[in-house]
Each structure stands twice: as C-alpha cells, then as structure tokens.
Design a protein around this motif. Structure first.
Motif, PDB file in Angstrom:
ATOM      1  N   UNK A   1      61.323  32.814  94.626  1.00 11.51           N
ATOM      2  CA  UNK A   1      62.134  31.686  95.150  1.00 11.51           C
ATOM      3  C   UNK A   1      61.138  30.584  95.477  1.00 11.51           C
ATOM      4  N   UNK A   2      59.825  30.980  95.904  1.00  8.63           N
ATOM      5  CA  UNK A   2      59.086  29.818  96.357  1.00  8.63           C
ATOM      6  C   UNK A   2      58.240  29.319  95.217  1.00  8.63           C
ATOM      7  N   UNK A   3      58.084  30.031  94.212  1.00  5.43           N
ATOM      8  CA  UNK A   3      57.274  29.773  92.916  1.00  5.43           C
ATOM      9  C   UNK A   3      58.445  29.052  92.055  1.00  5.43           C
ATOM     10  N   UNK A   4      59.499  29.443  92.004  1.00  7.53           N
ATOM     11  CA  UNK A   4      60.346  29.007  91.031  1.00  7.53           C
ATOM     12  C   UNK A   4      60.526  27.448  91.219  1.00  7.53           C
ATOM     13  N   UNK A   5      60.082  26.966  92.311  1.00 10.18           N
ATOM     14  CA  UNK A   5      60.212  25.432  92.704  1.00 10.18           C
ATOM     15  C   UNK A   5      59.022  24.426  92.034  1.00 10.18           C
ATOM     16  N   UNK A   6      58.154  25.470  91.549  1.00  9.48           N
ATOM     17  CA  UNK A   6      56.751  24.828  91.237  1.00  9.48           C
ATOM     18  C   UNK A   6      56.311  25.268  89.815  1.00  9.48           C
ATOM     19  N   UNK A   7      56.659  26.518  89.344  1.00  9.06           N
ATOM     20  CA  UNK A   7      56.118  26.633  88.084  1.00  9.06           C
ATOM     21  C   UNK A   7      57.461  27.669  87.429  1.00  9.06           C
TER      22      UNK A   7
END
Length: 317
Positions: A275-281
């Motif tokens: 969920x955290x990474x989905x906002x960045x990559x």
C-alpha cells in the motif's frame, strides 16, 4: 501403549467437558442467557446449502440445537487430536504454555467461523464478552495439556529432543515472515534447503513458488490478510518452522510459535509495504521487490544448520 490419535480424542473429550462445565457454571453464577452463537453458525451454514436445514417448526429447532452442540464437540475433539499429533511430532510446550496454546487454538477454531460467516464481529465485543469466551477455552486448554503431558506415547518416551537454540528460533521467525509474503515458500523453502530432497519434490516446490509469483500479480487474488488467505499463511509459517526444527532434531515448540508470529508479521507487513509503495511506484515493481525479499529471507532461514541428533533413551519394557 495408547496411540497419538486415541490420546488426542481423550484429551479433546476431557477439555470439552471442562469447557462446557465452566460455561454453564458462568451461566448459573451470573444468571445470563446461554449463548446462541453455535445455533447461529448452523443457520449461516444452512443458508449456504441447497434446501437449508431440513424440517419445520420444533423439529427444525431441535436439529439446529443438536447441530450446534455437536459442532462444539467436534471442534473440541479435533483440536485435542491436533495437539496430540503435534506433540508426538516434536512440538512440546511446557504445561502453562501448552494450556494457553491449546486454549487459543480452540478459541480460534470457534470464533473463526463466527467472523467468516458474518454471525458476529469480534472487533465489537466488549471486555466482558472476551472474558466469557477466553476463560472456558483456557480451562479447555489446561485439561487438554494435562492429558497430553500425563499420557506420553511410545515415540515420546524414546525421543528426548533438546530445546531449540536461539539461532533456530530466529531463523524460524524469518521463515515465517517470508511465508507471510509468499505462502508457497512454507513448502518450498524447507524442501529446497534440505540436501536430501528428491529432484521431483524440488521441481514441484519451484513450480508452486513460480505459480504464486504470477498469481500474486493478478487483480482477482484475495488480500493476504483476508479470512480466506491468512489462516493458510499462519499455518504455513508454523509448519515450515516445525519442519526445519525436526530436521535439526530440536523441540519444535519455540520454532513453531516463532514461525506463526513471523507469518502474521509478514502478512500484515507485506500488505502495508504494498500500500505504501503503490503511491510511489507501479504495483508490479513493488510486488517484484517483495518477491526478492521473501525469497531471500526464505533461503537464508531454511539453509541447512548443524544437525543435532536427538538424544535417545531406551525405556526398559
């Protein structure tokens, strides 16, 4: 000598009797209404079957009550047998710890279907509700542990396993984290880390991992923390840890516990990462990074350690 199955049935029957006695004593003491949750679970299951529960009126109500009671007995016996089989396989807790573990397992086996079927949401229960549920199950666990520890099977009499060293417990937790990320590693990692594994078994383990690496990227794949997926990951983490503990001749109690907790952390931690990474990559990049971390952790945790031969002591007949 009594078999592991027979001992488990005796332990489960004793635990179920104690659980029912404590529950009814609470009803008598507080004057509260008996729980209708077992019957509500039966209703939920019957609603998913073609035709539902047979009968009408009083006949259906009697069958509903009987099925609710029988389901509780079945759960108690099943958990007792599972605890006995695990103990014979080398998962041997101390008395107090074993009572808590057996009670928690029975509680999970009872409350899990309640949550999955939508009968009740445990997150909305009050402290008094949790106490009323936990105390009888703790009494169940104490009775089960008492029977298991007092009636050893022949294998346990011959097998004197050493306590698991800290390094093995740590590796079990790491393997659990990897399993929380990719559940197929619960099977694959111990197989691939064992030099004695057959080629066909190794290929099957690799195929399972490859299939999950592809399936994890599909939109229809359920969340790893869902009621359908999480139990398999927890059991996988515990089972994988138990396997490497058995390979090294150690008591599997601490490794299994560490593996289960590691799988819990890996499941929720991996979901938080995605969920955290989905906002960045892009999500596929985050998924590939998680693949690499999970595989690396599993390879590190399941590597062959120093094999410890169990100390065997022959009991005179």
């Amino acid at each position: 000598m009594i078999s592991s199955l027979a001992r488990g049935l005796v332990a489960g029957a004793a635990g179920t009797t104690v659980l029912n006695a404590v529950t009814h004593a609470d009803v008598l003491w507080r004057g509260r209404a008996p729980s209708e949750t077992p019957e509500q679970v039966v209703d939920a299951l019957a609603g998913r079957l073609a035709g539902g529960l047979p009968g009408r009126g009083a006949v259906r109500e009697h069958r509903r009550t009987a099925l609710g009671a029988l389901s509780g007995i079945g759960t108690g016996l099943g958990v007792g047998v599972l605890a006995s089989v695990l103990r014979a396989a080398g998962v041997r807790f101390s008395g107090p710890t074993g009572a808590v573990v057996a009670g928690a397992a029975a509680m999970a086996a009872t409350d899990g279907p309640v949550a999955v079927l939508g009968v009740s949401d445990p997150r909305t229960w009050t402290a008094a509700d949790w106490v009323a549920d936990a105390v009888p199950h703790l009494a169940y666990g104490a009775a089960v542990q008492g029977v298991l520890s007092s009636v050893p099977v022949a294998r346990e009499q011959r097998d004197r396993r050493a306590p698991a060293p800290p390094g093995l417990v740590l590796r079990s937790a790491v393997l659990g984290v990897a399993t929380g990320g990719r559940s197929s590693l619960a099977l694959a990692a111990p197989v691939l880390g064992d030099p004695g594994s057959r080629r066909g078994t190794r290929l099957g383990a690799l195929a399972a991992v490859a299939g999950e690496l592809v399936g994890d990227k599909l939109p229809a794949t359920p969340a790893r923390t869902s009621a359908q997926a999480l139990p398999a990951r927890l059991l996988g983490g515990a089972g994988a840890a138990g396997r490497i503990a058995g390979r090294e001749g150690a008591n599997a109690a601490a490794p299994v516990t560490a593996g289960l907790l590691g799988a819990l952390a890996g499941s929720f931690g991996g979901l938080a990462w995605r969920r955290w990474a989905a906002k960045r990559v892009p999500d596929w990049q985050a998924a590939l990074a998680e693949d690499a971390v999970a595989i690396g952790l599993a390879a590190l945790a399941a590597r062959p350690g120093r094999r410890q031969r169990p100390q065997l002591s022959v009991v005179p007949s």
